[in-house]
Motif scaffolding. Structure first.
Motif, PDB file in Angstrom:
ATOM      1  N   ARG A  64     -41.859  -0.662 -28.525  1.00 36.86           N
ATOM      2  CA  ARG A  64     -42.815  -1.001 -29.456  1.00 36.86           C
ATOM      3  C   ARG A  64     -44.136  -0.553 -28.783  1.00 36.86           C
ATOM      4  NH1 ARG A  64     -42.085  -5.705 -32.199  1.00 36.86           N
ATOM      5  NH2 ARG A  64     -44.308  -5.546 -32.438  1.00 36.86           N
ATOM      6  N   THR A  67     -44.663   1.012 -33.293  1.00 38.90           N
ATOM      7  CA  THR A  67     -43.838   0.426 -34.202  1.00 38.90           C
ATOM      8  C   THR A  67     -43.361   1.127 -35.322  1.00 38.90           C
ATOM      9  OG1 THR A  67     -45.192  -1.600 -33.444  1.00 38.90           O
ATOM     10  CG2 THR A  67     -43.840  -1.763 -35.395  1.00 38.90           C
ATOM     11  N   SER A  72     -34.160  -1.109 -37.767  1.00 42.55           N
ATOM     12  CA  SER A  72     -34.051  -2.243 -36.570  1.00 42.55           C
ATOM     13  C   SER A  72     -33.761  -1.708 -35.275  1.00 42.55           C
ATOM     14  CB  SER A  72     -32.910  -3.140 -37.203  1.00 42.55           C
ATOM     15  OG  SER A  72     -31.521  -2.426 -37.069  1.00 42.55           O
ATOM     16  N   GLN A  78     -31.688  -8.946 -28.814  1.00 45.20           N
ATOM     17  CA  GLN A  78     -33.096  -9.435 -29.337  1.00 45.20           C
ATOM     18  C   GLN A  78     -33.601  -8.380 -30.377  1.00 45.20           C
ATOM     19  OE1 GLN A  78     -34.678 -10.508 -25.410  1.00 45.20           O
ATOM     20  NE2 GLN A  78     -35.834 -11.964 -26.703  1.00 45.20           N
ATOM     21  N   ASP A  79     -34.044  -8.783 -31.255  1.00 47.13           N
ATOM     22  CA  ASP A  79     -34.749  -7.959 -32.625  1.00 47.13           C
ATOM     23  C   ASP A  79     -36.112  -7.403 -32.078  1.00 47.13           C
ATOM     24  OD1 ASP A  79     -35.701  -6.965 -34.534  1.00 47.13           O
ATOM     25  OD2 ASP A  79     -34.688  -8.369 -35.996  1.00 47.13           O
ATOM     26  N   MET A  81     -38.075  -5.157 -33.218  1.00 48.45           N
ATOM     27  CA  MET A  81     -38.864  -4.983 -34.241  1.00 48.45           C
ATOM     28  C   MET A  81     -39.598  -6.427 -34.755  1.00 48.45           C
ATOM     29  SD  MET A  81     -38.823  -1.904 -35.240  1.00 48.45           S
ATOM     30  CE  MET A  81     -39.153  -1.660 -36.915  1.00 48.45           C
ATOM     31  N   ARG A  82     -39.026  -7.498 -34.585  1.00 49.09           N
ATOM     32  CA  ARG A  82     -39.814  -8.658 -34.944  1.00 49.09           C
ATOM     33  C   ARG A  82     -40.337  -9.514 -33.894  1.00 49.09           C
ATOM     34  NH1 ARG A  82     -35.223 -11.456 -39.437  1.00 49.09           N
ATOM     35  NH2 ARG A  82     -35.408  -9.915 -40.763  1.00 49.09           N
ATOM     36  N   ALA A  83     -40.250  -9.165 -32.596  1.00 41.92           N
ATOM     37  CA  ALA A  83     -40.602  -9.678 -31.468  1.00 41.92           C
ATOM     38  C   ALA A  83     -42.214  -9.717 -31.248  1.00 41.92           C
ATOM     39  CB  ALA A  83     -40.214  -9.109 -30.278  1.00 41.92           C
ATOM     40  N   ARG A  84     -42.660 -10.698 -31.158  1.00 36.91           N
ATOM     41  CA  ARG A  84     -44.184 -10.905 -31.058  1.00 36.91           C
ATOM     42  C   ARG A  84     -44.475 -11.671 -29.632  1.00 36.91           C
ATOM     43  NH1 ARG A  84     -43.394  -8.366 -34.425  1.00 36.91           N
ATOM     44  NH2 ARG A  84     -44.116  -8.133 -36.718  1.00 36.91           N
TER      45      ARG A  84
END
Length: 259
Positions: A64, A67, A72, A78-79, A81-84
């Motif tokens: 990332r 992005t 996906s 673990q995803d 793309m959705r991790a923050r």
């Protein structure tokens, strides 16, 4: 030419899975087009293709640094793309990176450059002051021995040759204790002898530590010599995915010369 892009029989031991990943930049340039791949544990995968094909964009999308705009990416379940926030930092900690231009602090000693690979395990304030533990320092010395730089531990990074600096970059990534190692054109600026040394050390440490590795390379001969698997990218699409022995002159010609 159609791409072999999925290997369902290998999903059970997958480290990384991409499905329909696309990257379109704000100016409308589409750098990645529907990339679907499964990378399994222990593979050394080489990504090849012409300049501008999307190799570096692909590499930087995995952790990332870029992005993607669609699709996906799943890393060890673990995803991505959705991790923050904290979750993304923890994912990046498990993904080591070796850069084309080394990204070393030139005036710092070799071992101290390696120690920067431990920053992800330290509190921010402690890390900002470079207060590394004795245990981490000993790890840095050991990793430098593994890449043949025991005699250069206390030299400044800018006193080393290009090949030696890249081995420092490998050591810095290894001390991070990743499960996935990314190397973006690690030998692009090196002479053939130094390139051979760097790739030997890279493959050696990956095999010894059971690491999965993805390496962008311009040099097709090095990809065929060192990789377990080669993926060819052209105009943002995967157009070849197979063993080195399957990479024929015709496929190479299609990748690099045919529009």
């Amino acid at each position: 030419m159609s791409a072999v892009t999925d290997r369902p029989e290998e999903v059970s031991d997958a480290v990384l899975q991409l499905k329909d990943v696309e990257m379109t930049f704000p100016d409308g340039t589409q750098a990645l087009r529907g990339i679907s791949l499964t990378i399994k544990k222990g593979e050394l995968v080489s990504i090849i293709g012409p300049s501008g094909a999307g190799k570096s964009t692909f590499m930087r999308s995995l952790n990332r640094l870029n992005t993607p705009t669609a699709g996906s990416i799943v890393f060890e379940g673990q995803d991505v793309m959705r991790a923050r926030g904290k979750e993304l930092r923890e994912i990046r900690r498990r993904i080591g990176m070796v850069f084309q231009h080394f990204n070393l602090i030139k005036r710092s000693q070799t071992y101290h450059n390696v120690l920067h690979g431990r920053l992800g395990y330290m509190p921010t304030l402690k890390g900002s002051f470079g207060r590394f533990s004795k245990e981490d320092t000993e790890k840095a010395f050991e990793v430098l021995r593994r890449v043949g730089l025991e005699e250069h531990m206390f030299k400044r990074a800018d006193e080393l040759s290009g090949g030696q600096q890249q081995r420092v970059g490998i050591a810095r990534a290894i001390i991070q204790e990743p499960s996935l190692l990314l190397a973006d054109e690690p030998i692009a600026s090196l002479d053939p002898s130094s390139s051979e040394n760097v790739m030997n050390y890279l493959k050696q440490v990956c095999e010894e530590d059971g690491l999965t590795s993805i390496v962008n390379l311009h040099q097709v001969d090095f990809a065929k010599k060192f990789a377990h698997r080669i993926i060819g990218i052209k105009a943002g699409e995967v157009v070849f995915d197979g063993a080195p022995r399957e990479l024929t002159d015709g496929i190479i010609d299609y990748l690099y010369y045919k529009k």
